[in-house]
Design a protein around this motif. Sequence first.
Motif, mmCIF file in Angstrom:
data_model
loop_
_atom_site.group_PDB
_atom_site.id
_atom_site.type_symbol
_atom_site.label_atom_id
_atom_site.label_comp_id
_atom_site.label_asym_id
_atom_site.label_seq_id
_atom_site.Cartn_x
_atom_site.Cartn_y
_atom_site.Cartn_z
ATOM 1 N N ASP A 219 -11.817 0.169 8.764
ATOM 2 C CA ASP A 219 -10.925 0.086 7.609
ATOM 3 C C ASP A 219 -10.955 -1.335 7.054
ATOM 4 O OD1 ASP A 219 -10.119 2.721 7.802
ATOM 5 O OD2 ASP A 219 -8.343 2.258 8.994
ATOM 6 N N PRO A 220 -10.947 -1.473 5.751
ATOM 7 C CA PRO A 220 -10.937 -2.817 5.172
ATOM 8 C C PRO A 220 -9.562 -3.458 5.337
ATOM 9 C CG PRO A 220 -10.791 -1.182 3.438
ATOM 10 C CD PRO A 220 -10.975 -0.423 4.720
ATOM 11 N N SER B 71 -7.035 3.197 -9.200
ATOM 12 C CA SER B 71 -7.385 2.165 -10.156
ATOM 13 C C SER B 71 -7.926 2.806 -11.423
ATOM 14 C CB SER B 71 -8.439 1.228 -9.567
ATOM 15 O OG SER B 71 -8.916 0.345 -10.542
ATOM 16 N N VAL C 175 -16.697 -1.083 -4.700
ATOM 17 C CA VAL C 175 -15.996 -1.012 -5.972
ATOM 18 C C VAL C 175 -17.036 -0.713 -7.052
ATOM 19 C CG1 VAL C 175 -14.602 -2.262 -7.655
ATOM 20 C CG2 VAL C 175 -14.243 -2.666 -5.218
ATOM 21 N N SER D 202 -11.757 -3.982 -0.497
ATOM 22 C CA SER D 202 -12.335 -2.645 -0.552
ATOM 23 C C SER D 202 -13.817 -2.763 -0.238
ATOM 24 C CB SER D 202 -12.144 -2.041 -1.949
ATOM 25 O OG SER D 202 -10.763 -1.889 -2.238
ATOM 26 N N HIS D 203 -14.368 -1.773 0.503
ATOM 27 C CA HIS D 203 -15.785 -1.833 0.858
ATOM 28 C C HIS D 203 -16.686 -1.667 -0.360
ATOM 29 C CE1 HIS D 203 -15.678 -2.252 5.177
ATOM 30 N NE2 HIS D 203 -14.758 -1.303 5.265
ATOM 31 N N ASN E 98 -14.016 3.608 0.413
ATOM 32 C CA ASN E 98 -13.980 3.027 1.744
ATOM 33 C C ASN E 98 -14.515 4.076 2.719
ATOM 34 O OD1 ASN E 98 -12.796 0.384 1.281
ATOM 35 N ND2 ASN E 98 -11.008 1.531 0.598
ATOM 36 N N ILE F 207 -12.825 3.117 -6.184
ATOM 37 C CA ILE F 207 -12.749 2.468 -4.880
ATOM 38 C C ILE F 207 -13.246 3.442 -3.815
ATOM 39 C CG2 ILE F 207 -11.223 1.367 -3.193
ATOM 40 C CD1 ILE F 207 -11.365 -0.108 -5.913
ATOM 41 N N ALA G 91 -13.776 -5.650 -3.964
ATOM 42 C CA ALA G 91 -14.782 -5.978 -2.960
ATOM 43 C C ALA G 91 -14.704 -7.494 -2.770
ATOM 44 C CB ALA G 91 -16.163 -5.554 -3.438
ATOM 45 N N PRO H 243 -5.477 -1.755 -5.950
ATOM 46 C CA PRO H 243 -6.404 -1.817 -4.823
ATOM 47 C C PRO H 243 -7.162 -3.143 -4.828
ATOM 48 C CG PRO H 243 -6.703 0.223 -6.068
ATOM 49 C CD PRO H 243 -5.769 -0.640 -6.854
#
Length: 134
Positions: A16-17, A3, A24, A21-22, A10, A8, A108, A105
């Motif tokens: 895993d998401p 991005s 940002v 995304s976990h 993770n 991003i 969040a 991506p």
Amino acid sequence: MESKFREIINPSKIHDPIGFSHVVIPKGKKIAFLSGQLAWDKDFQVVGVNDLAKQTNMVYQNIQHTLNEIGATWDHVVKTTIFTTRPHDYGIIGAVTAEFFGDVPPPAQTLIGVTGLASPEFLIEIEATVVMDE
């Protein structure tokens, strides 16, 4: 996925998401907060009564129009909050989300199950936070 406007992350030590995304971290200087969007068309007609996929698509179309208006793209979206009366159908929501974000991506995201929205016909509402360079 890379991005230009967001870092991003993770973490490897948590799950895993799935469609988000976990972490940002925005890279821009200007923040826009998009109000929650519903499955209303321009004439205030509810689109996709009892159809979560159609309503989610309409919500994302409204967000797309808002992004276009402010000169932003899906890559500028750093966080979404999804309110839905059908949180167990997150797979449907995730599939439509993926259609709009494409190769960008995902942001969040928080998914919140609610007992109702602005009108009983609505199944979903999504608000977004956008970060831009200017």
